[in-house]
Write a protein that holds these residues in place. Sequence first.
Motif, PDB file in Angstrom:
ATOM      1  N   MET A 416      52.455  61.978  -3.228  1.00 43.37           N
ATOM      2  CA  MET A 416      51.787  61.383  -4.389  1.00 43.37           C
ATOM      3  C   MET A 416      52.418  60.041  -4.752  1.00 43.37           C
ATOM      4  O   MET A 416      51.713  59.076  -5.100  1.00 43.37           O
ATOM      5  N   ASP A 417      53.742  59.955  -4.659  1.00 45.55           N
ATOM      6  CA  ASP A 417      54.425  58.691  -4.953  1.00 45.55           C
ATOM      7  C   ASP A 417      54.003  57.622  -3.954  1.00 45.55           C
ATOM      8  O   ASP A 417      53.737  56.472  -4.319  1.00 45.55           O
ATOM      9  N   TRP A 418      53.939  58.004  -2.678  1.00 43.71           N
ATOM     10  CA  TRP A 418      53.502  57.078  -1.624  1.00 43.71           C
ATOM     11  C   TRP A 418      52.065  56.629  -1.878  1.00 43.71           C
ATOM     12  O   TRP A 418      51.743  55.438  -1.762  1.00 43.71           O
ATOM     13  N   PHE A 419      51.192  57.574  -2.237  1.00 47.64           N
ATOM     14  CA  PHE A 419      49.792  57.233  -2.470  1.00 47.64           C
ATOM     15  C   PHE A 419      49.651  56.241  -3.629  1.00 47.64           C
ATOM     16  O   PHE A 419      48.888  55.277  -3.547  1.00 47.64           O
ATOM     17  N   ARG A 420      50.415  56.462  -4.705  1.00 47.01           N
ATOM     18  CA  ARG A 420      50.328  55.559  -5.848  1.00 47.01           C
ATOM     19  C   ARG A 420      50.760  54.142  -5.461  1.00 47.01           C
ATOM     20  O   ARG A 420      50.162  53.145  -5.911  1.00 47.01           O
ATOM     21  N   LYS A 421      51.801  54.059  -4.628  1.00 48.87           N
ATOM     22  CA  LYS A 421      52.264  52.732  -4.197  1.00 48.87           C
ATOM     23  C   LYS A 421      51.264  52.074  -3.262  1.00 48.87           C
ATOM     24  O   LYS A 421      51.004  50.877  -3.350  1.00 48.87           O
ATOM     25  N   GLU A 422      50.701  52.872  -2.346  1.00 44.78           N
ATOM     26  CA  GLU A 422      49.754  52.318  -1.383  1.00 44.78           C
ATOM     27  C   GLU A 422      48.468  51.867  -2.061  1.00 44.78           C
ATOM     28  O   GLU A 422      47.900  50.828  -1.713  1.00 44.78           O
ATOM     29  N   ILE A 423      48.017  52.635  -3.034  1.00 39.65           N
ATOM     30  CA  ILE A 423      46.737  52.323  -3.660  1.00 39.65           C
ATOM     31  C   ILE A 423      46.824  51.020  -4.458  1.00 39.65           C
ATOM     32  O   ILE A 423      45.834  50.306  -4.645  1.00 39.65           O
ATOM     33  N   LYS A 424      48.052  50.675  -4.911  1.00 39.55           N
ATOM     34  CA  LYS A 424      48.231  49.425  -5.647  1.00 39.55           C
ATOM     35  C   LYS A 424      48.045  48.203  -4.745  1.00 39.55           C
ATOM     36  O   LYS A 424      47.804  47.099  -5.228  1.00 39.55           O
ATOM     37  N   LYS A 425      48.194  48.424  -3.432  1.00 39.82           N
ATOM     38  CA  LYS A 425      48.023  47.314  -2.487  1.00 39.82           C
ATOM     39  C   LYS A 425      46.548  47.057  -2.176  1.00 39.82           C
ATOM     40  O   LYS A 425      46.204  46.044  -1.587  1.00 39.82           O
ATOM     41  N   ASP A 427      42.495  46.391  -2.832  1.00 36.45           N
ATOM     42  CA  ASP A 427      41.562  45.760  -3.768  1.00 36.45           C
ATOM     43  C   ASP A 427      40.366  46.695  -3.932  1.00 36.45           C
ATOM     44  O   ASP A 427      39.510  46.797  -3.054  1.00 36.45           O
ATOM     45  N   LEU A 428      40.318  47.398  -5.065  1.00 34.71           N
ATOM     46  CA  LEU A 428      39.264  48.385  -5.290  1.00 34.71           C
ATOM     47  C   LEU A 428      38.245  47.916  -6.326  1.00 34.71           C
ATOM     48  O   LEU A 428      37.527  48.724  -6.910  1.00 34.71           O
ATOM     49  N   SER A 429      38.193  46.610  -6.532  1.00 33.04           N
ATOM     50  CA  SER A 429      37.246  46.092  -7.524  1.00 33.04           C
ATOM     51  C   SER A 429      35.805  46.435  -7.165  1.00 33.04           C
ATOM     52  O   SER A 429      34.957  46.641  -8.046  1.00 33.04           O
ATOM     53  N   GLY A 448      35.476  57.420   0.493  1.00 35.67           N
ATOM     54  CA  GLY A 448      35.654  58.049   1.800  1.00 35.67           C
ATOM     55  C   GLY A 448      36.699  57.354   2.642  1.00 35.67           C
ATOM     56  O   GLY A 448      37.501  58.013   3.330  1.00 35.67           O
ATOM     57  N   SER A 449      36.726  56.016   2.605  1.00 29.44           N
ATOM     58  CA  SER A 449      37.722  55.290   3.400  1.00 29.44           C
ATOM     59  C   SER A 449      39.132  55.576   2.913  1.00 29.44           C
ATOM     60  O   SER A 449      40.074  55.673   3.706  1.00 29.44           O
ATOM     61  N   GLN A 450      39.308  55.726   1.606  1.00 29.50           N
ATOM     62  CA  GLN A 450      40.639  56.043   1.066  1.00 29.50           C
ATOM     63  C   GLN A 450      41.035  57.487   1.368  1.00 29.50           C
ATOM     64  O   GLN A 450      42.209  57.776   1.596  1.00 29.50           O
ATOM     65  N   LEU A 451      40.062  58.387   1.380  1.00 32.98           N
ATOM     66  CA  LEU A 451      40.356  59.784   1.725  1.00 32.98           C
ATOM     67  C   LEU A 451      40.928  59.896   3.128  1.00 32.98           C
ATOM     68  O   LEU A 451      41.833  60.694   3.397  1.00 32.98           O
ATOM     69  N   LEU A 473      41.467  54.770  -9.695  1.00 35.31           N
ATOM     70  CA  LEU A 473      40.923  54.137 -10.895  1.00 35.31           C
ATOM     71  C   LEU A 473      42.001  53.498 -11.767  1.00 35.31           C
ATOM     72  O   LEU A 473      41.691  52.790 -12.722  1.00 35.31           O
ATOM     73  N   SER A 474      43.275  53.742 -11.427  1.00 37.19           N
ATOM     74  CA  SER A 474      44.368  53.216 -12.246  1.00 37.19           C
ATOM     75  C   SER A 474      44.421  51.693 -12.246  1.00 37.19           C
ATOM     76  O   SER A 474      45.047  51.083 -13.107  1.00 37.19           O
ATOM     77  N   GLN A 475      43.784  51.063 -11.239  1.00 37.76           N
ATOM     78  CA  GLN A 475      43.793  49.604 -11.159  1.00 37.76           C
ATOM     79  C   GLN A 475      42.662  48.957 -11.964  1.00 37.76           C
ATOM     80  O   GLN A 475      42.576  47.734 -12.010  1.00 37.76           O
ATOM     81  N   ALA A 476      41.835  49.760 -12.566  1.00 40.93           N
ATOM     82  CA  ALA A 476      40.686  49.209 -13.301  1.00 40.93           C
ATOM     83  C   ALA A 476      41.168  48.616 -14.618  1.00 40.93           C
ATOM     84  O   ALA A 476      41.077  49.242 -15.681  1.00 40.93           O
TER      85      ALA A 476
END
Length: 571
Positions: A416-425, A427-429, A448-451, A473-476
Amino acid sequence: MGEYKPLPIGVDDFKDIITKEYYYVDKTLFIKELLDKKGVVNLFMRPRRFGKTLSLSMVKYYFEKAYDFQGNAIDNSYLFEKLKISQAGSAYQHESGQYPVIFLTLKSAKQRDFKMAYVMIARELAEEFKRHSHILKSTRLLEAEKKRYRDICAETAEPAQIYDAVRFLSECLYKVYEKKVIILIDEYDVPLESAYLSGFYDDMAGFIRTLFESALKTNPYLEFSVITGCLRISKESIFTGLNNLNVISILSDLYSEYFGFSKQEVEEALRFYGREDKIEIVRKWYDGYWFGKSEVYNPWSVMKYIQDIVENEHFFPRPYWANTSSNDIVRTLVEKADISAKRELERLIEGESVEKTIHEEITYDEIEKSDDNLWNFLFFTGYLKKSEDVSEGRNIRLKLAIPDEEVKYIYENIIMDWFRKEIKKEDLSHLYKAFEQEDCKTAEEVIGSQLLKTISFYDYAENFYHGFMLGMLSQASDYIVKSNREAGNGRTDITMCTPSRKGMAIILEIKIAESFKGLEEVCSAGLKQIEERGYAEEFYRDGYENVKKYAIGFYKKDCEVKKMDVDNGES
């Protein structure tokens, strides 16, 4: 519950445990085994926090012909009077208190640069020299030897004098005692692991190699030695030429019951403290290891849990080991995992096993170069267990699994820690725009691509997908994202709303399908639930006029997104 005894949490000095009457699980027959098997240099490979330091402390107190700083003899035989070794026979008792002993622990050499690690090892050596400083009164030592001895004590010795200090001390002790020396080295590979992670591996490997070669390979003053660590590091020539090296890894049946607790020992401890009703919980959380043919519990975690449930019988088990061991290699595996390795990690977390070739000789500096080395490292350091033998011979193949709930927790949190760091990289706009524009197809493609990139656990349960969506959604930044918010006649899974009521609110209901074909059906059920339970009413009352409603159905790595039309019809 019997007479209360304090639990030896963090106490690894054998004398303290006995004299201060801590609860002690008797492992003294380890001494008998050492004498019976007569190994000259014994290397025990066990995970961290499995009682290695305490075992070496016990060996020291049993064999050592001890003196205080004034040169007065110390008799430690009373420490063993009520323990199993005292009933083993006179031949073993005659060995008690007969040898000079050198005892070193390299735990303190876990430093970020070579200079500091060297200083800490030199300081550990100095303390051991001081412990034996009474021998400086002896006329059997030359003045030059006494000067070198004092220089090491004062930490002013030249590096050349430090690199063979263990051999030099053993020679001095032999001259004074006229008896060969027992050398005990605890956690020998801690400085090697730290050096690998901090980038000065070659320097540290050279230092440790020289220190060991002089003490163990060509040392005529050595009676026997016991070394502990997690790994056998041989390709770097740490143990070059030690043809008398006896390696006892977790694959060996030898000494298998002396590190960690057996099922019987755990049950006895729980009964002693009146908590025998917790046996199944302890088994689920802290059992699962196999050393040779012996089933083993994590001793650190068992003691910590008993301490907590003595005070509060309803205390929930915790991952105590997660806070004491280095999880960097697990993190490395997760970060470097390709699609195949990610699927294997998912299978492990779901309780399945993976088949791997196991070899005892692995190197820190090659851990990241080979997937096999990563899996081997996880096995030998306690993050995986043997669940089944597949084949033996030149290539040992085993089925590996996660040992227990405690270690599973470590994997899940690192993932989960890795996923949170990776997802911040990422661009999910375009995901947020897809929800704003009611573009379900684009939303499906992004999710689907993130899954495919992430590692799933909880057996694809709803709380996994819930956390997965919240992470994305944390980047919204333009939205306030909330989870499990009370609304209408229930709780919405996830809501997004702009700070201004002139913007919009978005409701997301998450559903899990039992098959790929069931995705559409669960999405319809999700939209129906949003309407029937009035999840949107609170937003309307709060002034939002633009409220969008979505159901997201998941089945493993697939998803489907459906929206609710303004006329409450599905789309």
